[in-house]
Scaffold this motif. Structure first.
Motif, short mmCIF file in Angstrom:
data_model
loop_
_atom_site.label_atom_id
_atom_site.label_comp_id
_atom_site.label_asym_id
_atom_site.label_seq_id
_atom_site.Cartn_x
_atom_site.Cartn_y
_atom_site.Cartn_z
N MET A 112 0.72 -1.22 0.10
CA MET A 112 -0.03 0.00 0.10
C MET A 112 0.89 1.26 0.00
N PRO A 113 0.45 2.25 -0.87
CA PRO A 113 1.53 3.36 -0.96
C PRO A 113 1.16 4.04 0.41
N PRO A 114 2.36 5.16 0.61
CA PRO A 114 2.27 5.77 1.92
C PRO A 114 1.22 6.79 2.05
N GLN A 115 0.88 7.38 0.81
CA GLN A 115 -0.20 8.27 0.91
C GLN A 115 -1.55 7.57 1.05
N ARG A 116 -1.79 6.43 0.60
CA ARG A 116 -3.05 5.63 0.83
C ARG A 116 -3.15 5.10 2.36
N LYS A 117 -2.11 4.73 2.93
CA LYS A 117 -1.96 4.75 4.45
C LYS A 117 -2.26 5.83 5.33
N ASN A 118 -1.95 7.09 4.80
CA ASN A 118 -2.33 8.28 5.63
C ASN A 118 -3.57 8.38 5.56
N GLU A 119 -4.25 8.29 4.34
CA GLU A 119 -5.80 8.45 4.35
C GLU A 119 -6.41 7.65 5.09
N VAL A 120 -6.26 6.27 5.11
CA VAL A 120 -6.81 5.10 5.88
C VAL A 120 -6.79 5.51 7.50
N LYS A 121 -5.43 6.15 7.58
CA LYS A 121 -5.29 6.39 9.07
C LYS A 121 -6.26 7.60 9.43
N ARG A 122 -6.27 8.57 8.74
CA ARG A 122 -7.00 9.75 8.79
C ARG A 122 -8.59 9.43 9.01
N LEU A 123 -9.05 8.47 8.15
CA LEU A 123 -10.27 8.05 8.28
C LEU A 123 -10.57 7.41 9.36
N LEU A 124 -9.82 6.53 9.94
CA LEU A 124 -10.07 5.77 11.04
C LEU A 124 -9.91 6.93 12.38
N LEU A 125 -9.16 7.66 12.26
CA LEU A 125 -9.10 8.82 13.45
C LEU A 125 -10.60 9.54 13.38
N ASN A 126 -10.86 10.04 12.17
CA ASN A 126 -12.32 10.60 12.09
C ASN A 126 -13.23 9.80 12.55
N ILE A 127 -13.43 8.48 12.18
CA ILE A 127 -14.38 7.71 12.85
C ILE A 127 -14.41 7.48 14.50
N THR A 128 -13.21 7.10 14.82
CA THR A 128 -13.03 7.04 16.11
C THR A 128 -13.57 8.59 16.89
N ARG A 129 -13.17 9.48 16.45
CA ARG A 129 -13.10 10.97 16.92
C ARG A 129 -14.91 11.15 17.18
N TYR A 130 -15.63 10.53 16.56
CA TYR A 130 -17.15 10.53 16.46
C TYR A 130 -17.69 9.51 17.23
N PHE A 131 -17.28 8.18 16.88
CA PHE A 131 -17.70 7.06 17.33
C PHE A 131 -17.71 6.88 18.85
N LEU A 132 -16.58 7.00 19.43
CA LEU A 132 -16.46 6.94 20.95
C LEU A 132 -17.11 7.96 21.76
N PRO A 133 -17.43 9.39 21.42
CA PRO A 133 -18.30 10.03 22.31
C PRO A 133 -19.66 9.63 21.86
N ILE A 134 -20.39 9.29 20.71
CA ILE A 134 -21.55 8.65 20.50
C ILE A 134 -21.90 7.42 21.44
N LEU A 135 -20.67 6.60 21.40
CA LEU A 135 -21.02 5.18 22.20
C LEU A 135 -21.23 5.67 23.56
N PHE A 136 -20.50 6.56 24.22
CA PHE A 136 -20.27 6.89 25.75
C PHE A 136 -21.78 7.55 25.92
N VAL A 137 -21.90 8.41 25.13
CA VAL A 137 -23.32 9.31 25.28
C VAL A 137 -24.72 8.19 25.25
N SER A 138 -24.54 7.32 24.12
CA SER A 138 -25.63 6.17 24.28
C SER A 138 -25.55 5.43 25.47
N TYR A 139 -24.57 4.98 25.92
CA TYR A 139 -24.31 4.14 27.14
C TYR A 139 -25.18 5.02 28.26
N LEU A 140 -24.70 6.25 28.39
CA LEU A 140 -25.18 7.33 29.50
C LEU A 140 -26.68 7.41 29.46
#
Length: 126
Positions: free
Chosen positions: A1-29
């Motif tokens: 996998m090219p380095p640019q593609r790895k950075n895009e995948v990493k950025r996508l995972l960080l964005n998903i995590t950034r929104y998913f974890l607070p939503i998971l916590f709020v839904s649990y609460l």
């Protein structure tokens, strides 16, 4: 996998995590706050929470009650606590000296720390 593609995948995972974890916590609460209820099975009270229709009776199978029990209880012996502390304390001791070196105060005069006390009101009874 090219380095640019790895950075895009990493950025996508960080964005998903950034929104998913607070939503998971709020839904649990929200679930825990608004849908907590109890069941009495063979004289044992089981408290848990999940969305359900108020006023409508619902039951859980034995397997579901066992799953609720296993998900609701964390058991650790003394060895686990000692192991966790043996990892945490050296980490903390390595982290603190680095933090202390970066601490400085802004003072108007060289060599003088110009800290002042908070304002005080004194009432005299006499």
């Amino acid at each position: 996998m090219p380095p640019q593609r790895k950075n895009e995948v990493k950025r996508l995972l960080l964005n998903i995590t950034r929104y998913f974890l607070p939503i998971l916590f709020v839904s649990y609460l929200v679930s825990f706050t608004f849908f907590a209820h109890l069941h009495v099975v063979n004289g044992v009270t089981i408290v848990h929470s999940h969305p359900f229709k108020k006023g409508a009776a619902h039951k859980h199978s034995t397997v579901e009650l066992q799953l609720i029990h296993f998900l609701s209880h964390l058991m650790a012996d003394g060895a686990a606590a000692v192991f966790a502390l043996s990892l945490f304390i050296p980490f903390l001791l390595c982290l603190l000296p680095g933090r202390l070196q970066h601490t400085h105060y802004h003072c108007p005069y060289h060599g003088v720390v110009g800290l002042r006390a908070p304002p005080v009101i004194r009432f005299s009874i006499l």
